[in-house]
Design an enzyme around this catalytic site. Structure first.
Site: not given
Ligand code: AMP
Length: 210
Positions: A13, A88
């Protein structure tokens, strides 16, 4: 253009959002990047989020809804945006809907858990600007150095295999139901992950009619 990119952690993504935001001339909003910056800066939000993120769990909906409402109110979002990693959960999607936001499309990047497990071991991110690389598929020009800002490239703590497994389980339980949520609203477009980053970008642009 208001676009949501859905997909498992490591589906690509962030990489696709980087490419699409240039094509579509809109900013990318990544809650993961916002949270990592908050942790680095030691803000109250960062302190709240850190333990959830390190364990591969989701940060509570109210924290995310606060972050995203603030960010989408900034002037650069007026012409549209790409949401990467948000919503999410159904609660987050409902909050965006209740805020009156209407999306043009929701693109789900489809990839198997096995492919994700393989891929995550090679992912590197820039400590400074959050840009995403892969040692084999998307290498930086100089090893360990961000092409965009010269920052150091590091492996994310939550890219360790045990944590990736936990994040995939969370994805299937909490995030995958969003596909049905947006399919019901006629917005969902599924795109199979392709052998190269460029082919996946082309496939996404095709379903967007670009
Ligand atoms: P990402 O970089 O999108 O993979 O996000 C890394 C981590 O940030 C995730 O594993 C969650 O712990 C937290 N996180 C990011 N976006 C969200 C979201 N929309 N809802 C909840 N946790 C989030």
């Amino acid at each position: 253009m208001k676009l949501i990119l859905l997909g498992a952690p490591g589906a690509g993504k962030g990489t696709q959002a980087d490419i699409l935001c240039k094509e579509l001339d809109v900013p990318t909003i990544s809650t993961g990047n916002i949270l990592r910056a908050a942790i680095k800066n030691g803000t109250p939000t960062g302190l709240k989020a850190k333990s959830y993120m390190d364990a591969g769990n989701l940060v509570p909906d109210e924290v995310i809804i606060g972050i995203i409402s603030e960010r989408l109110a900034e002037p650069d979002c007026a012409k549209g945006y790409i949401l990467d990693g948000v919503p999410r959960t159904i609660a987050q999607a409902e909050a965006l809907e209740q805020a009156g936001i209407q999306f043009d499309s929701v693109v789900s990047i489809e990839i198997t858990d096995e492919a994700i497990m393989e891929r995550m071991s090679g992912r590197r991110v820039c400590e400074t600007c959050g840009a995403s690389y892969h040692v084999a598929a998307v290498p930086p020009k100089t090893e360990g150095v961000c092409d965009k800002c010269g920052g150091a490239l590091v492996q994310r703590k939550d890219d360790k295999p045990e944590t990736v497994k936990a994040r995939l389980a969370v994805y299937h339980k909490e995030t995958e139901p969003l596909k049905a949520f947006y399919a019901e609203r006629g917005l969902l477009k599924k795109v199979e992950n392709q052998p190269s980053v460029e082919e996946t970008s082309q496939a996404i642009l095709r379903v967007l009619g670009r």
